[in-house]
Design a protein around this motif. Sequence first.
Motif, PDB file in Angstrom:
ATOM      1  N   LYS A  58       1.053  -1.129  -0.354  1.00  0.00           N
ATOM      2  CA  LYS A  58       0.211   0.339  -0.306  1.00  0.00           C
ATOM      3  C   LYS A  58       0.703   1.259  -0.324  1.00  0.00           C
ATOM      4  CE  LYS A  58      -3.183   2.465   3.156  1.00  0.00           C
ATOM      5  NZ  LYS A  58      -3.650   3.124   3.752  1.00  0.00           N
ATOM      6  N   GLU A  59       1.985   1.050   0.659  1.00  0.00           N
ATOM      7  CA  GLU A  59       2.691   2.384   0.819  1.00  0.00           C
ATOM      8  C   GLU A  59       3.948   2.427  -0.610  1.00  0.00           C
ATOM      9  OE1 GLU A  59       2.430  -0.219   3.010  1.00  0.00           O
ATOM     10  OE2 GLU A  59       1.530   1.082   4.381  1.00  0.00           O
ATOM     11  N   GLN A  60       4.036   1.931  -0.714  1.00  0.00           N
ATOM     12  CA  GLN A  60       4.416   1.946  -2.778  1.00  0.00           C
ATOM     13  C   GLN A  60       3.484   2.760  -3.819  1.00  0.00           C
ATOM     14  OE1 GLN A  60       6.192  -2.238  -2.094  1.00  0.00           O
ATOM     15  NE2 GLN A  60       7.505  -1.235  -3.096  1.00  0.00           N
ATOM     16  N   PHE A  61       2.280   1.874  -4.024  1.00  0.00           N
ATOM     17  CA  PHE A  61       1.374   2.471  -4.442  1.00  0.00           C
ATOM     18  C   PHE A  61       1.380   4.334  -3.854  1.00  0.00           C
ATOM     19  CE2 PHE A  61      -0.964  -1.433  -5.907  1.00  0.00           C
ATOM     20  CZ  PHE A  61      -0.321  -1.348  -6.982  1.00  0.00           C
ATOM     21  N   SER A 112      -2.695  -5.102  -4.460  1.00  0.00           N
ATOM     22  CA  SER A 112      -1.301  -4.543  -3.405  1.00  0.00           C
ATOM     23  C   SER A 112      -0.712  -5.934  -2.926  1.00  0.00           C
ATOM     24  CB  SER A 112      -1.079  -3.203  -2.379  1.00  0.00           C
ATOM     25  OG  SER A 112      -1.588  -3.597  -1.539  1.00  0.00           O
ATOM     26  N   SER A 113       0.018  -6.277  -1.512  1.00  0.00           N
ATOM     27  CA  SER A 113       0.272  -6.898  -1.031  1.00  0.00           C
ATOM     28  C   SER A 113      -0.419  -7.243  -0.241  1.00  0.00           C
ATOM     29  CB  SER A 113       1.470  -6.640  -0.909  1.00  0.00           C
ATOM     30  OG  SER A 113       2.972  -6.441  -0.308  1.00  0.00           O
ATOM     31  N   THR A 114      -1.316  -5.718   0.608  1.00  0.00           N
ATOM     32  CA  THR A 114      -1.237  -5.219   2.330  1.00  0.00           C
ATOM     33  C   THR A 114      -3.073  -5.746   2.233  1.00  0.00           C
ATOM     34  OG1 THR A 114       0.242  -3.348   1.918  1.00  0.00           O
ATOM     35  CG2 THR A 114      -1.184  -2.835   3.687  1.00  0.00           C
ATOM     36  N   PRO A 115      -3.058  -6.589   2.920  1.00  0.00           N
ATOM     37  CA  PRO A 115      -4.699  -6.901   3.088  1.00  0.00           C
ATOM     38  C   PRO A 115      -4.960  -5.599   4.246  1.00  0.00           C
ATOM     39  CG  PRO A 115      -2.997  -7.690   4.788  1.00  0.00           C
ATOM     40  CD  PRO A 115      -2.006  -7.178   3.526  1.00  0.00           C
ATOM     41  N   SER A 116      -6.720  -5.565   4.293  1.00  0.00           N
ATOM     42  CA  SER A 116      -7.126  -3.929   4.390  1.00  0.00           C
ATOM     43  C   SER A 116      -8.229  -4.554   6.043  1.00  0.00           C
ATOM     44  CB  SER A 116      -7.899  -3.640   3.636  1.00  0.00           C
ATOM     45  OG  SER A 116      -8.623  -2.711   4.537  1.00  0.00           O
ATOM     46  N   ASP A 120     -11.206  -7.376   2.701  1.00  0.00           N
ATOM     47  CA  ASP A 120     -11.339  -6.431   1.486  1.00  0.00           C
ATOM     48  C   ASP A 120      -8.866  -6.776   1.478  1.00  0.00           C
ATOM     49  OD1 ASP A 120     -13.177  -5.801   1.075  1.00  0.00           O
ATOM     50  OD2 ASP A 120     -13.005  -4.006   2.424  1.00  0.00           O
ATOM     51  N   ALA A 121      -8.712  -5.940   0.633  1.00  0.00           N
ATOM     52  CA  ALA A 121      -7.549  -5.452   0.805  1.00  0.00           C
ATOM     53  C   ALA A 121      -7.079  -4.167  -0.285  1.00  0.00           C
ATOM     54  CB  ALA A 121      -6.578  -6.817  -0.579  1.00  0.00           C
ATOM     55  N   TRP A 122      -5.563  -3.328  -0.276  1.00  0.00           N
ATOM     56  CA  TRP A 122      -5.117  -2.452  -1.135  1.00  0.00           C
ATOM     57  C   TRP A 122      -5.280  -2.395  -2.392  1.00  0.00           C
ATOM     58  CZ3 TRP A 122      -7.149   2.165   1.271  1.00  0.00           C
ATOM     59  CH2 TRP A 122      -7.737   2.066   2.889  1.00  0.00           C
ATOM     60  N   ASN A 123      -5.728  -1.677  -3.042  1.00  0.00           N
ATOM     61  CA  ASN A 123      -5.343  -1.331  -4.348  1.00  0.00           C
ATOM     62  C   ASN A 123      -4.651   0.196  -4.780  1.00  0.00           C
ATOM     63  OD1 ASN A 123      -7.904  -0.785  -5.046  1.00  0.00           O
ATOM     64  ND2 ASN A 123      -8.301  -2.274  -5.736  1.00  0.00           N
ATOM     65  N   LEU A 124      -4.042  -0.179  -5.836  1.00  0.00           N
ATOM     66  CA  LEU A 124      -4.352   1.254  -6.625  1.00  0.00           C
ATOM     67  C   LEU A 124      -5.496   0.789  -7.629  1.00  0.00           C
ATOM     68  CD1 LEU A 124      -2.779   3.906  -7.335  1.00  0.00           C
ATOM     69  CD2 LEU A 124      -1.805   2.236  -9.502  1.00  0.00           C
ATOM     70  N   GLY A 125      -6.255   2.110  -7.725  1.00  0.00           N
ATOM     71  CA  GLY A 125      -7.244   2.439  -8.425  1.00  0.00           C
ATOM     72  C   GLY A 125      -7.220   3.787  -9.383  1.00  0.00           C
ATOM     73  N   GLY A 130      -9.191  10.208 -11.927  1.00  0.00           N
ATOM     74  CA  GLY A 130      -7.909  10.645 -11.051  1.00  0.00           C
ATOM     75  C   GLY A 130      -8.045   9.051 -10.530  1.00  0.00           C
ATOM     76  N   VAL A 131      -6.893   9.475  -9.629  1.00  0.00           N
ATOM     77  CA  VAL A 131      -6.131   8.140  -9.074  1.00  0.00           C
ATOM     78  C   VAL A 131      -6.174   7.831  -7.692  1.00  0.00           C
ATOM     79  CG1 VAL A 131      -3.096   6.612  -8.866  1.00  0.00           C
ATOM     80  CG2 VAL A 131      -4.073   8.049 -10.815  1.00  0.00           C
ATOM     81  N   TYR A 132      -6.463   6.768  -6.678  1.00  0.00           N
ATOM     82  CA  TYR A 132      -6.371   6.881  -5.436  1.00  0.00           C
ATOM     83  C   TYR A 132      -6.032   5.387  -5.133  1.00  0.00           C
ATOM     84  CZ  TYR A 132      -9.929   4.698  -7.562  1.00  0.00           C
ATOM     85  OH  TYR A 132     -11.441   4.870  -8.731  1.00  0.00           O
ATOM     86  N   VAL A 133      -5.689   5.522  -3.771  1.00  0.00           N
ATOM     87  CA  VAL A 133      -5.257   3.550  -3.048  1.00  0.00           C
ATOM     88  C   VAL A 133      -5.873   3.838  -2.045  1.00  0.00           C
ATOM     89  CG1 VAL A 133      -3.891   2.725  -1.920  1.00  0.00           C
ATOM     90  CG2 VAL A 133      -2.768   4.248  -2.825  1.00  0.00           C
ATOM     91  N   ASN A 134      -7.516   2.205  -2.546  1.00  0.00           N
ATOM     92  CA  ASN A 134      -7.563   2.892  -2.136  1.00  0.00           C
ATOM     93  C   ASN A 134      -8.656   0.624  -1.325  1.00  0.00           C
ATOM     94  OD1 ASN A 134     -11.410   2.509  -0.985  1.00  0.00           O
ATOM     95  ND2 ASN A 134     -11.612   2.945  -3.420  1.00  0.00           N
ATOM     96  N   ASN A 135      -9.247   0.407  -1.197  1.00  0.00           N
ATOM     97  CA  ASN A 135      -9.395  -1.363  -0.896  1.00  0.00           C
ATOM     98  C   ASN A 135     -11.074  -1.373  -1.785  1.00  0.00           C
ATOM     99  OD1 ASN A 135     -11.635   0.142   1.107  1.00  0.00           O
ATOM    100  ND2 ASN A 135     -10.996  -1.261   3.109  1.00  0.00           N
TER     101      ASN A 135
END
Length: 160
Positions: A58-61, A112-116, A120-125, A130-135
């Motif tokens: 998540k942090e890298q995204f 991402s590799s990061t579970p929420s 759910d898990a985090w992703n880049l959408g 626009g661009v956002y990091v969401n789950n």
Amino acid sequence: MKKILFFSLVCLMALSVNAQWVDLGLPSGTLWKDKNEKGEFYTYMQAVNKFGKRLPTKEQFEELVTKCQWTWTGSGYKVVGPNGQSIYLAATGCRYCDGDVYGVGSYGYYWSSTPSDLVDAWNLGFDLYGVYVNNYRRCYGHSVRLVKNKACARKSASRD
């Protein structure tokens, strides 16, 4: 049959050689693969099981979103890092939990590799707005773009 297998192996090797790691000049030293992984869409568990720590966190995204310049191209984003190098993230759409595919060319989601939490898990959408990091629900099918750390890349190059 041996000739076909040999030809297939040579083609697969050529495809993997063509994939490049791009240094965008990010503070973390993260290198981004220049192409998505084959397979179209992966559920979260499929992505984690197949790619493990090579998935971005998540942090890298978040770093990619905040430190890079994003330009909508009509079918995805050109992402330019602080050093001027770039990658392209295609608007590949997603596969819903019921198996239907939506949004190809309009929006993109990358695991991402990061579970929420447990479901759910985090992703880049992104989409053209626009661009956002969401789950999202882990049963969704999303694209995968791999990363590695610059220090790890130097270690593997010195072993060659």
